[in-house]
Design an enzyme around this catalytic site. Structure first.
Site, short mmCIF file in Angstrom:
data_model
loop_
_atom_site.label_atom_id
_atom_site.label_comp_id
_atom_site.label_asym_id
_atom_site.label_seq_id
_atom_site.Cartn_x
_atom_site.Cartn_y
_atom_site.Cartn_z
N HIS A 108 44.55 50.74 36.98
CA HIS A 108 45.85 50.58 37.86
C HIS A 108 47.08 49.98 37.26
O HIS A 108 47.25 49.59 36.05
CB HIS A 108 45.39 49.34 38.87
CG HIS A 108 44.55 49.92 39.87
ND1 HIS A 108 43.19 49.05 40.19
CD2 HIS A 108 44.19 50.96 40.68
CE1 HIS A 108 42.41 49.50 41.12
NE2 HIS A 108 43.10 50.72 41.30
N CYS B 202 43.49 41.44 42.24
CA CYS B 202 42.82 42.53 43.15
C CYS B 202 42.03 41.69 44.36
O CYS B 202 41.65 42.21 45.00
CB CYS B 202 41.78 42.95 42.30
SG CYS B 202 42.13 43.34 40.45
C1 CIR Z 1 37.18 49.59 41.44
O1 CIR Z 1 36.92 50.37 40.27
O2 CIR Z 1 37.72 50.07 42.11
C2 CIR Z 1 36.49 48.03 41.08
N1 CIR Z 1 35.26 48.29 40.39
C3 CIR Z 1 37.47 47.48 40.60
C4 CIR Z 1 38.92 47.31 41.34
C5 CIR Z 1 40.03 46.45 41.00
N2 CIR Z 1 41.25 46.34 41.87
C6 CIR Z 1 42.26 46.13 41.25
O3 CIR Z 1 42.49 46.25 39.97
N3 CIR Z 1 43.21 46.00 42.25
#
Ligand code: CIR
Length: 259
Positions: A161, A252
């Site tokens: 991201h 997150c």
């Molecule tokens: C994903 O791949 O969507 C989750 N395992 C990790 C999401 C992390 N979110 C973020 O960086 N905002």
């Protein structure tokens, strides 16, 4: 003005999380829960209240609430996550968010993860990533232009991201990994570069007078502390290594908003 942070419990199925740039490793659920509780405790010291969305143990990535919404003072935009497996997470977060904000939505064919949206004042930088497409960025721009926000697309490469590559650590200060993002896209703001040995160290959560930051990035933490202290901002270190295996960082796991 009161700040609150919305969080969501770590799901028992976290081992089945989405992974894009990391190889799957065993995740210790009990340790992840403990680290998440410690994160909530530290965050609770910077906001008035922690409000938990309902647990969703069948949804592996539910703890990463940031991806479900872009929350502004005027409105909350529910995203349409790029990973199909994550779309069922929206309802539980909207249930809570709807108490505090009018809600609008990103619609198909748009896909957007909240982790791709960095707000700096009235400017929103949005990562063009494997999760976020131009259709969603156009929708976001249209939804927010009436509220006076400028939406700027930024290419992200090498990480999940935009906020894996850059986060705000002060009004005009950014912490970033310039191997993953073009720092010129952010203009003349102060840029604190992560230590070269810690590429994943750009994700910091700035709330008021505090920055919450993963203890494991010790070298970047030293660098950050030296820059933040004169500005009156304290660095709070948390253990975040279990959820890091699920590709999650400190931004997150919460949605911070004022009420
Ligand atoms: C994903 O791949 O969507 C989750 N395992 C990790 C999401 C992390 N979110 C973020 O960086 N905002």
């Amino acid at each position: 003005m009161t700040r609150i942070a919305i969080t969501r419990p770590v799901s028992r199925s976290i081992v089945d999380c989405e992974l894009t740039h990391l190889a799957r490793e065993p995740i210790d659920y009990a340790a992840a829960v403990e680290q998440h509780a410690a994160y909530e405790a530290v965050l609770g010291g910077s906001v008035g209240e922690i409000v938990r969305a309902p647990a969703a143990h069948d949804l592996p990535d539910a703890v990463f609430v940031e991806d479900m919404a872009v929350v502004l003072d005027e409105v909350a935009v529910m995203t349409r996550p790029g990973a199909v497996s994550r779309r069922r997470e929206l309802d539980g977060v909207e249930q809570v968010l709807g108490r505090y904000r009018d809600v609008v939505r990103i619609e198909a064919p748009g896909t957007l993860d909240g982790g791709d949206v960095l707000r700096i004042g009235r400017q929103l930088f949005v990562g063009q990533s494997s999760r976020t497409n131009d259709a969603a960025i156009d929708q976001l721009r249209a939804l927010l232009s009436t509220h006076g926000y400028d939406v700027k697309a930024v290419n992200v490469h090498g990480c999940l991201h935009l906020k894996s590559a850059v986060t705000a650590v002060g009004v005009d200060s950014l912490l970033g990994n310039s191997a993953w993002i073009d720092r010129d896209a952010f203009g003349q703001r102060e840029w604190i570069e992560v230590d070269r040995s810690e590429p994943g160290a750009a994700n910091a959560l700035w709330v008021g007078e505090s920055v919450i930051y993963p203890r494991e990035h010790a070298r970047t933490a030293d660098r950050l502390r030296a820059r933040l202290q004169p500005a009156g901002i304290s660095l709070h270190l948390v253990d975040a290594c279990e959820l890091a295996k699920a590709e999650g960082g400190v931004t997150c796991c919460s949605l911070v908003l004022t009420t």
